[in-house]
Enzyme design. Structure first.
Site, PDB file in Angstrom:
ATOM      1  N   GLU A   1       0.776  -1.079  -0.062  1.00 23.03           N
ATOM      2  CA  GLU A   1       0.265   0.187   0.197  1.00 23.03           C
ATOM      3  C   GLU A   1       0.886   1.220  -0.188  1.00 23.03           C
ATOM      4  O   GLU A   1       1.774   1.238   0.649  1.00 23.03           O
ATOM      5  CB  GLU A   1      -0.774  -0.153   1.031  1.00 23.03           C
TER       6      GLU A   1
ATOM      7  N   ARG B   1     -15.383   5.857   6.737  1.00 25.42           N
ATOM      8  CA  ARG B   1     -14.547   5.334   5.838  1.00 25.42           C
ATOM      9  C   ARG B   1     -13.278   4.783   6.784  1.00 25.42           C
ATOM     10  O   ARG B   1     -12.592   3.688   6.478  1.00 25.42           O
ATOM     11  CB  ARG B   1     -13.764   5.814   4.630  1.00 25.42           C
TER      12      ARG B   1
ATOM     13  N   TYR C   1     -26.884  10.916   4.138  1.00 20.70           N
ATOM     14  CA  TYR C   1     -27.230   9.789   4.922  1.00 20.70           C
ATOM     15  C   TYR C   1     -26.772  10.020   5.934  1.00 20.70           C
ATOM     16  O   TYR C   1     -25.204  10.516   6.170  1.00 20.70           O
ATOM     17  CB  TYR C   1     -26.962   8.425   4.255  1.00 20.70           C
TER      18      TYR C   1
ATOM     19  N   ASP D   1     -12.064  -0.231  -8.113  1.00 19.68           N
ATOM     20  CA  ASP D   1     -12.021   0.926  -8.934  1.00 19.68           C
ATOM     21  C   ASP D   1     -10.999   0.891 -10.109  1.00 19.68           C
ATOM     22  O   ASP D   1     -10.875   1.446 -11.256  1.00 19.68           O
ATOM     23  CB  ASP D   1     -11.684   2.230  -8.300  1.00 19.68           C
TER      24      ASP D   1
HETATM   25  P1  FAD Z   1      -9.765   2.375  -3.289  1.00 18.21           P
HETATM   26  O1  FAD Z   1     -10.547   2.262  -1.936  1.00 18.21           O
HETATM   27  O2  FAD Z   1      -9.389   3.703  -3.831  1.00 18.21           O
HETATM   28  O3  FAD Z   1      -8.314   1.901  -2.664  1.00 18.21           O
HETATM   29  C1  FAD Z   1      -7.206   1.788  -3.525  1.00 18.21           C
HETATM   30  C2  FAD Z   1      -5.837   1.775  -2.690  1.00 18.21           C
HETATM   31  O4  FAD Z   1      -4.749   1.443  -3.449  1.00 18.21           O
HETATM   32  C3  FAD Z   1      -5.546   3.014  -1.745  1.00 18.21           C
HETATM   33  O5  FAD Z   1      -5.418   2.521  -0.472  1.00 18.21           O
HETATM   34  C4  FAD Z   1      -4.468   3.735  -2.611  1.00 18.21           C
HETATM   35  O6  FAD Z   1      -3.768   4.522  -1.374  1.00 18.21           O
HETATM   36  C5  FAD Z   1      -3.674   2.596  -2.937  1.00 18.21           C
HETATM   37  N1  FAD Z   1      -2.789   2.789  -4.093  1.00 18.21           N
HETATM   38  C6  FAD Z   1      -3.114   3.588  -5.198  1.00 18.21           C
HETATM   39  N2  FAD Z   1      -1.943   3.618  -6.083  1.00 18.21           N
HETATM   40  C7  FAD Z   1      -1.165   2.715  -5.421  1.00 18.21           C
HETATM   41  C8  FAD Z   1       0.282   2.272  -5.756  1.00 18.21           C
HETATM   42  N3  FAD Z   1       0.844   2.583  -6.802  1.00 18.21           N
HETATM   43  N4  FAD Z   1       0.971   1.460  -5.007  1.00 18.21           N
HETATM   44  C9  FAD Z   1       0.265   1.061  -3.880  1.00 18.21           C
HETATM   45  N5  FAD Z   1      -1.060   1.490  -3.567  1.00 18.21           N
HETATM   46  C10 FAD Z   1      -1.795   2.223  -4.119  1.00 18.21           C
HETATM   47  N6  FAD Z   1     -19.058   3.325  -3.100  1.00 18.21           N
HETATM   48  C11 FAD Z   1     -20.103   2.620  -2.497  1.00 18.21           C
HETATM   49  O7  FAD Z   1     -20.089   1.576  -2.630  1.00 18.21           O
HETATM   50  N7  FAD Z   1     -20.836   3.333  -1.543  1.00 18.21           N
HETATM   51  C12 FAD Z   1     -20.695   4.617  -1.401  1.00 18.21           C
HETATM   52  O8  FAD Z   1     -21.593   5.304  -0.829  1.00 18.21           O
HETATM   53  C13 FAD Z   1     -19.793   5.395  -2.272  1.00 18.21           C
HETATM   54  N8  FAD Z   1     -19.753   6.581  -2.147  1.00 18.21           N
HETATM   55  C14 FAD Z   1     -18.674   7.402  -2.754  1.00 18.21           C
HETATM   56  C15 FAD Z   1     -18.658   8.678  -2.888  1.00 18.21           C
HETATM   57  C16 FAD Z   1     -17.637   9.459  -3.516  1.00 18.21           C
HETATM   58  C17 FAD Z   1     -17.528  10.770  -3.445  1.00 18.21           C
HETATM   59  C18 FAD Z   1     -16.796   8.638  -4.487  1.00 18.21           C
HETATM   60  C19 FAD Z   1     -15.576   9.394  -4.993  1.00 18.21           C
HETATM   61  C20 FAD Z   1     -16.758   7.227  -4.354  1.00 18.21           C
HETATM   62  C21 FAD Z   1     -17.704   6.758  -3.650  1.00 18.21           C
HETATM   63  N9  FAD Z   1     -17.708   5.262  -3.750  1.00 18.21           N
HETATM   64  C22 FAD Z   1     -18.874   4.689  -3.143  1.00 18.21           C
HETATM   65  C23 FAD Z   1     -16.970   4.515  -4.464  1.00 18.21           C
HETATM   66  C24 FAD Z   1     -15.877   3.823  -3.452  1.00 18.21           C
HETATM   67  O9  FAD Z   1     -15.085   4.752  -2.646  1.00 18.21           O
HETATM   68  C25 FAD Z   1     -14.955   3.136  -4.395  1.00 18.21           C
HETATM   69  O10 FAD Z   1     -15.638   2.448  -5.574  1.00 18.21           O
HETATM   70  C26 FAD Z   1     -13.863   2.200  -3.484  1.00 18.21           C
HETATM   71  O11 FAD Z   1     -13.070   2.983  -2.553  1.00 18.21           O
HETATM   72  C27 FAD Z   1     -12.953   1.383  -4.430  1.00 18.21           C
HETATM   73  O12 FAD Z   1     -12.251   0.834  -3.810  1.00 18.21           O
HETATM   74  P2  FAD Z   1     -11.117   0.148  -4.249  1.00 18.21           P
HETATM   75  O13 FAD Z   1     -10.094  -1.026  -3.067  1.00 18.21           O
HETATM   76  O14 FAD Z   1     -11.198  -0.589  -5.589  1.00 18.21           O
HETATM   77  O15 FAD Z   1     -10.030   1.335  -4.277  1.00 18.21           O
END
Ligand code: FAD
Length: 395
Positions: A31, A105, A214, A292
């Site tokens: 991370e 979060r 919410y 994402d």
């Molecule tokens: P993330 O949670 O973004 O985690 C990615 C991780 O990778 C981070 O910790 C980052 O630091 C790390 N990282 C990045 N690049 C590197 C690298 N090169 N090397 C090592 N580590 C790295 N979703 C819902 O289900 N419900 C909601 O209510 C909701 N509300 C939202 C509101 C907003 C305003 C936004 C923008 C999004 C919302 N989402 C919601 C979407 C949700 O936040 C994301 O879909 C979710 O966090 C994606 O999870 P992830 O693990 O794929 O990515």
């Protein structure tokens, strides 16, 4: 024994790590951040995500720090009139077999991190390790100190600006600006005397904008809001500071409860809302993408985090049950159609929330809001851990 290395310890990476470690697979999370802290303020998790978190053993801990919305309400943003409402709380939980949560979060991250450390050992969570390059055929991640780590499977759980995605799908294939942007805030419920139904999840719809809010947290005492505006037409870079009053001006003439909420806390920066065009590749060589990194979607269905959790659980099941090549071949087939359908639905929901007063789709909008359930049961009832069922799609 299969060894897995993961870029990113966000919601998807941690969930994948827990699921693999609990099944006895050696898994290391790398991370970039030096500590697991808040990424944005809040998140809403629906039954399709929370049922999986219960199975992974973090349900009780999260339930204790979450609010369950009393209702889902759609309102006219100017008059405040209720367009439609659906029961939340115990009724939602009984309908889908798992709760709907509003959660900070930081609480979610910490609960997931604690479960991962418990299952895998603290030595497998590597903070302050940014991934800078990926060899998809060799199964290695290069870290920012120049070292390399390798596995039979490497996973890009590194979020919307994923480094692993570039290696899997090629540069320039990342998310696009949606033409919409947002402000957000956390407001004490006590500062919202005009707000009807403060413990409900509510959408206030109007021309070229909407407000979603919410309640969240252990004491149901805070409201998280997310105010979305159409425009500007183009956007370069990340968040930007907004002019004083930019948010309130955009909601001129809206219901007093809306303006009261927006004015209750200092204006946040303005965020571009991004959406990932559908990717045909989710894997290459030994590498796979989750969350994402491969399907960042507009947040109007509250499903991005839920879909990351679903991806993680499915990929973990496949890695545990099959050799790596078979697992990676099967994984996109299990996940692509569902995530595409949800991303498309989130986009369409955004369009419906922003209709002008004389728009020909207004009647359809109100009918769709009234029929949100059962029309969206397919999102909430889904059990990603059940690999014997095929995904039910929108009617
Ligand atoms: P993330 O949670 O973004 O985690 C990615 C991780 O990778 C981070 O910790 C980052 O630091 C790390 N990282 C990045 N690049 C590197 C690298 N090169 N090397 C090592 N580590 C790295 N979703 C819902 O289900 N419900 C909601 O209510 C909701 N509300 C939202 C509101 C907003 C305003 C936004 C923008 C999004 C919302 N989402 C919601 C979407 C949700 O936040 C994301 O879909 C979710 O966090 C994606 O999870 P992830 O693990 O794929 O990515």
């Amino acid at each position: 024994m299969t060894r897995v290395v993961v870029a990113g310890a966000g919601i998807g990476g941690l969930t994948l790590g827990i699921a693999l470690a609990r099944a006895g697979v050696t898994v290391d999370l790398h991370e970039r951040a030096t500590e697991l802290r808040e990424v944005g303020a809040a998140v809403a998790l629906s039954a399709n995500g929370t049922r999986l978190l219960y199975r992974l053993g973090v349900g009780e801990a999260l339930d204790a720090v979450s609010t369950q919305p009393t209702e889902l309400i759609h309102r006219d943003g100017r008059t405040g009139a209720r367009i439609a409402a659906h029961p939340g709380g115990a009724a939602y939980r009984a309908r889908f077999g798992a709760p709907y949560w509003g959660v900070h979060r930081v609480d979610l991250q910490q609960a997931l991190a604690a479960a991962f450390v418990d299952a895998a050992g603290a030595e497998h969570l590597h903070l302050g390790h940014a991934v800078t390059a990926v060899d998809t055929d060799g199964g290695t991640l290069t870290l920012d100190d120049g070292s390399e780590v390798g596995g039979d499977v490497v996973v890009g759980a590194d979020g919307v600006h994923s480094t692993v995605r570039d290696a899997v799908t090629g540069p320039g294939t990342g998310p696009r600006y949606s033409g919409t942007s947002a402000f957000r805030g956390l407001v004490p419920v006590d500062a919202l005397p005009s707000l009807p139904d403060p413990l409900a999840i509510q959408f206030w719809a109007g021309p070229d904008a909407h407000l979603l809010h919410y309640a969240l947290g252990r004491d149901d005492d805070t409201v998280n809001f997310f105010a979305v505006l159409c425009g500007p037409a183009t956007w370069e870079g990340g968040t930007r500071e907004a002019r004083d009053g930019e948010l309130l001006d955009a909601f001129a003439g809206w219901h007093p409860a809306v303006r009261e909420m927006l004015a209750a806390v200092p204006q946040s920066p303005r965020w571009p809302l991004l959406s990932q065009p559908a990717l045909t590749r989710w894997t290459r060589g030994r590498a796979a993408l989750i969350g994402d990194a491969c399907h960042a979607m507009l947040p109007h269905h509250g499903q991005g985090a839920n879909q990351s959790i679903e991806d993680a659980v499915v990929l973990a099941h496949l890695i545990v049950e099959h050799d790596p090549a078979t697992a990676l071949a099967a994984y996109p087939r299990r996940r692509r159609a569902r995530t595409r359908a949800i991303a498309a639905s989130a986009w369409d929901t955004g369009t419906l929330l922003h209709l002008a007063d004389d728009h020909p789709r207004l009647v359809e909008r109100d009918r769709r809001f009234a029929g949100y359930l059962p029309a969206n049961d397919w999102v909430h009832e889904h059990d990603a851990a059940d690999l014997t069922t095929t995904t039910r799609s929108p009617a």
